[in-house]
Enzyme design. Sequence first.
Site, PDB file in Angstrom:
ATOM      1  CG  HIS A  16     113.121 115.262  77.260  1.00 56.10           C
ATOM      2  ND1 HIS A  16     114.155 114.395  76.970  1.00 56.10           N
ATOM      3  CD2 HIS A  16     113.530 115.957  78.346  1.00 56.10           C
ATOM      4  CE1 HIS A  16     115.132 114.579  77.842  1.00 56.10           C
ATOM      5  NE2 HIS A  16     114.788 115.537  78.688  1.00 56.10           N
ATOM      6  CG  HIS A  18     113.985 117.812  83.227  1.00 54.66           C
ATOM      7  ND1 HIS A  18     114.643 116.718  83.730  1.00 54.66           N
ATOM      8  CD2 HIS A  18     114.414 117.944  81.944  1.00 54.66           C
ATOM      9  CE1 HIS A  18     115.435 116.214  82.809  1.00 54.66           C
ATOM     10  NE2 HIS A  18     115.316 116.946  81.708  1.00 54.66           N
ATOM     11  CE  LYS A 111     117.091 110.873  79.239  1.00 54.35           C
ATOM     12  NZ  LYS A 111     116.811 112.199  79.744  1.00 54.35           N
ATOM     13  CG  HIS A 148     121.769 112.889  78.361  1.00 52.71           C
ATOM     14  ND1 HIS A 148     121.243 114.073  78.804  1.00 52.71           N
ATOM     15  CD2 HIS A 148     123.028 113.176  77.951  1.00 52.71           C
ATOM     16  CE1 HIS A 148     122.141 115.037  78.655  1.00 52.71           C
ATOM     17  NE2 HIS A 148     123.243 114.512  78.151  1.00 52.71           N
ATOM     18  CG  HIS A 186     118.139 116.345  75.043  1.00 55.43           C
ATOM     19  ND1 HIS A 186     119.275 115.604  74.870  1.00 55.43           N
ATOM     20  CD2 HIS A 186     117.756 116.147  76.317  1.00 55.43           C
ATOM     21  CE1 HIS A 186     119.548 114.982  76.002  1.00 55.43           C
ATOM     22  NE2 HIS A 186     118.645 115.290  76.901  1.00 55.43           N
ATOM     23  CG  ASP A 259     116.085 118.788  78.135  1.00 55.19           C
ATOM     24  OD1 ASP A 259     115.679 118.216  79.162  1.00 55.19           O
ATOM     25  OD2 ASP A 259     117.289 118.976  77.890  1.00 55.19           O
TER      26      ASP A 259
END
Length: 356
Positions: A16, A18, A111, A148, A186, A259
């Site tokens: 995971h 970004h 996602k 999420h 997360h 994350d």
Amino acid sequence: MNSPQEITITRPDDWHVHLRDSDALSKVVGHTAFQFARAVVMPNLKPPVTTTEQALAYKARILASLAKVKLPIGLKGVGFAFEPLMTLYLTDTTTAAEIEKAKGAGIVAVKLYPSGATTNSDSGVTDIRKTYSALEAMQRLGMPLLIHAEVTDSSVDLFDREAVFIDRYLIQLRKDFPELKIVMEHITTEEAAQYVQAGNQYLGATITAHHLLYNRNAIFTGGIRPHYYCLPVLKREKHRVALVKAATSGSPKFFLGTDSAPHAAHLKEHASGCAGCYTAFSAMELYAEAFDSVGALEHLEAFASFNGADFYGLPRNTGKITLRRESCQMPEYLAFGRAKLIPLRAGEALPWRFVS
Ligand code: DOR
Ligand code: ZN
């Protein structure tokens, strides 16, 4: 293995991360590629990555950006053999046909952002029932759904939103799709850790380094500290302890997901600061510290290098990395175009060093 000076483990993956796009991408992609063989790349760009074409074009930009990254001096032997694992951003209108196309093109997962839950989630799901034809296709194709898992209901206390998501949505979702692979991303609470632990083989969870190392006091110690603000927000100490217990338990249901979420420093140090901790720069050092804190370094390899690959049904990596117990000074900031990027622990010394 109680307190070794050095550990060598199979090269890990980040399930995971970004990486952003354009200039920001070029500043961060090398950090992830340096430590990890593969990373699951989040699709919350502006606009979001909702189609297979967009995901493949994004993958090409990541690889082109990486090709321009220079290796740090003294690390000539280390290469950037890195594979970005691409995801689609689920919306109310994602079709089963798009899911089939994505699967055929090697997109690894989809996602689910509840609309309004976090950064660039405006196009996210407003009603989970609207996604059921896409989810049915994913279940059929063995494509994981990454969630999420926080409710967006403003009447629910911010610190309870993950636990409430389980009760309001996840229990029913798993009944409706009993063979859909689901990753609670997360996780931050004892409730989530226990729920995942008690689940079957279709349920897993990623855990960040910052949620293993910090509780919510970090956000408020000596003044407000925006670089410790992320979503889901850090929780009480008992939750941190439960996450460490889960990550170091040896259970195959928990795996590494940083994350890592870069934001320019001035946008975090702001009246309405962005959510996200930047940990990619020293991710494995931070995880080693967390595992070492409870004398559980022998479980780091499974958590970082095996469990995620096994859950996704992908081969495990073959290369190795070595971490050494040796003080490692973190920079005050990293270059981020004309802005600055403040990594977690900026200016502090870490107890573990990434050697090779
Ligand atoms: O803290 C976070 N930052 N949590 C998320 O869910 C998104 C991420 C981001 O993209 O900045
Ligand atoms: Zn994220």
